[in-house]
Write an enzyme that holds these catalytic residues in place. Structure first.
Site, mmCIF file in Angstrom:
data_model
loop_
_atom_site.group_PDB
_atom_site.id
_atom_site.type_symbol
_atom_site.label_atom_id
_atom_site.label_comp_id
_atom_site.label_asym_id
_atom_site.label_seq_id
_atom_site.Cartn_x
_atom_site.Cartn_y
_atom_site.Cartn_z
ATOM 1 N N LYS A 9 25.248 80.497 -18.367
ATOM 2 C CA LYS A 9 26.164 79.347 -18.328
ATOM 3 C C LYS A 9 27.576 79.753 -17.855
ATOM 4 C CE LYS A 9 23.672 76.766 -21.946
ATOM 5 N NZ LYS A 9 23.786 75.998 -23.223
ATOM 6 N N TYR A 49 19.974 67.746 -18.257
ATOM 7 C CA TYR A 49 20.096 67.594 -19.710
ATOM 8 C C TYR A 49 19.848 66.150 -20.165
ATOM 9 C CZ TYR A 49 21.735 72.320 -20.938
ATOM 10 O OH TYR A 49 21.822 73.667 -21.190
ATOM 11 N N PHE A 57 27.454 65.061 -28.031
ATOM 12 C CA PHE A 57 28.070 66.128 -27.232
ATOM 13 C C PHE A 57 27.628 66.098 -25.768
ATOM 14 C CE2 PHE A 57 24.350 67.878 -29.464
ATOM 15 C CZ PHE A 57 23.577 68.328 -28.403
ATOM 16 N N ASN A 112 27.703 78.543 -25.156
ATOM 17 C CA ASN A 112 26.868 79.572 -25.779
ATOM 18 C C ASN A 112 26.088 80.426 -24.787
ATOM 19 O OD1 ASN A 112 25.031 77.663 -25.065
ATOM 20 N ND2 ASN A 112 24.192 77.310 -27.103
ATOM 21 N N HIS A 115 20.944 79.298 -21.457
ATOM 22 C CA HIS A 115 19.935 78.276 -21.740
ATOM 23 C C HIS A 115 18.567 78.895 -21.540
ATOM 24 C CE1 HIS A 115 17.431 74.648 -21.365
ATOM 25 N NE2 HIS A 115 16.879 75.279 -20.339
ATOM 26 N N GLU A 126 11.488 72.392 -15.698
ATOM 27 C CA GLU A 126 12.814 72.941 -15.398
ATOM 28 C C GLU A 126 12.761 73.920 -14.225
ATOM 29 O OE1 GLU A 126 14.533 72.468 -19.962
ATOM 30 O OE2 GLU A 126 14.378 74.467 -19.089
HETATM 31 P P1 ATP Z 1 19.528 75.379 -24.564
HETATM 32 O O1 ATP Z 1 18.748 74.105 -24.418
HETATM 33 O O2 ATP Z 1 20.849 75.360 -23.806
HETATM 34 O O3 ATP Z 1 18.733 76.603 -24.309
HETATM 35 P P2 ATP Z 1 19.157 75.221 -27.391
HETATM 36 O O4 ATP Z 1 17.763 74.843 -27.067
HETATM 37 O O5 ATP Z 1 19.391 76.379 -28.296
HETATM 38 O O6 ATP Z 1 19.986 75.523 -26.083
HETATM 39 P P3 ATP Z 1 19.699 72.408 -27.747
HETATM 40 O O7 ATP Z 1 19.581 71.782 -29.082
HETATM 41 O O8 ATP Z 1 18.621 72.180 -26.734
HETATM 42 O O9 ATP Z 1 19.937 73.973 -27.976
HETATM 43 O O10 ATP Z 1 21.110 71.961 -27.146
HETATM 44 C C1 ATP Z 1 21.363 72.116 -25.762
HETATM 45 C C2 ATP Z 1 22.762 72.647 -25.578
HETATM 46 O O11 ATP Z 1 23.686 71.639 -25.982
HETATM 47 C C3 ATP Z 1 23.131 73.870 -26.420
HETATM 48 O O12 ATP Z 1 22.745 75.081 -25.850
HETATM 49 C C4 ATP Z 1 24.644 73.741 -26.461
HETATM 50 O O13 ATP Z 1 25.233 74.245 -25.272
HETATM 51 C C5 ATP Z 1 24.854 72.246 -26.527
HETATM 52 N N1 ATP Z 1 25.024 71.807 -27.910
HETATM 53 C C6 ATP Z 1 24.064 71.720 -28.863
HETATM 54 N N2 ATP Z 1 24.568 71.296 -30.039
HETATM 55 C C7 ATP Z 1 25.900 71.093 -29.822
HETATM 56 C C8 ATP Z 1 26.990 70.658 -30.621
HETATM 57 N N3 ATP Z 1 26.832 70.335 -31.898
HETATM 58 N N4 ATP Z 1 28.218 70.575 -30.048
HETATM 59 C C9 ATP Z 1 28.395 70.907 -28.736
HETATM 60 N N5 ATP Z 1 27.419 71.317 -27.931
HETATM 61 C C10 ATP Z 1 26.186 71.421 -28.450
HETATM 62 MG MG MG Z 2 17.245 73.330 -25.634
#
Ligand code: ATP
Ligand code: MG
Length: 137
Positions: A9, A49, A57, A112, A115, A126
């Protein structure tokens, strides 16, 4: 053997962490079988997304993903989806296990660093969203 989509990211590309993150993948036995650095448009981030479009968010997430270069990757290996998620660590870096990418590099739950696809169906979707078959070797 399985394939998964990974994204390094903008928070991580900005801090020059691509090589360190790739080393974690390769050390875990994941092979980088496709990789390209691009800047996503806001529309592309919103489409990618779309599953999160109702979340509070969503705007923050999509604007962040379009805020700078990302590295799109296909990772391949035994149980690549689960292995990649293990190497990434928990979504919130405060909860991520020591040694994981998010524990070491992530700045916040939003920014974070990585992804990874979460299931075989989403991995296939994807990968097809970003890569043509010929680009994956
Ligand atoms: P990713 O899909 O990016 O691999 P993940 O599967 O661990 O991450 P998801 O629940 O799918 O997490 O959320 C997608 C992304 O949305 C997260 O990686 C993060 O960047 C963002 N995100 C999730 N929760 C929050 C939050 N509470 N506040 C801000 N951003 C968030
Ligand atoms: Mg995810």
């Amino acid at each position: 053997t399985e394939r998964t989509l990974s994204i390094i990211k903008p928070d991580a590309t900005r801090r020059n962490l691509t090589g360190k993150i790739n080393a974690k993948f390769e050390d875990a036995g994941l092979r980088i079988v496709a990789q390209k650095r691009v800047r996503l448009s806001l529309a592309q981030a919103e489409t990618f997304y779309a599953v999160h479009s109702a979340r509070p968010f969503f705007g923050e997430l999509t604007e962040f993903m379009a805020s700078g270069p990302v590295v799109l990757q296909v990772l391949e290996g035994e149980n690549a989806i689960a292995k990649n998620r293990e190497v990434m660590g928990a979504t919130n870096p405060a909860d991520a296990a020591p040694g994981t990418i998010r524990a070491e590099f992530a700045e916040s739950v939003g920014e974070n660093s990585v992804h990874g696809s979460d299931a075989p169906e989403t991995a296939a979707e994807e990968i097809a969203f970003f890569f043509a078959g010929l680009e994956i070797v």
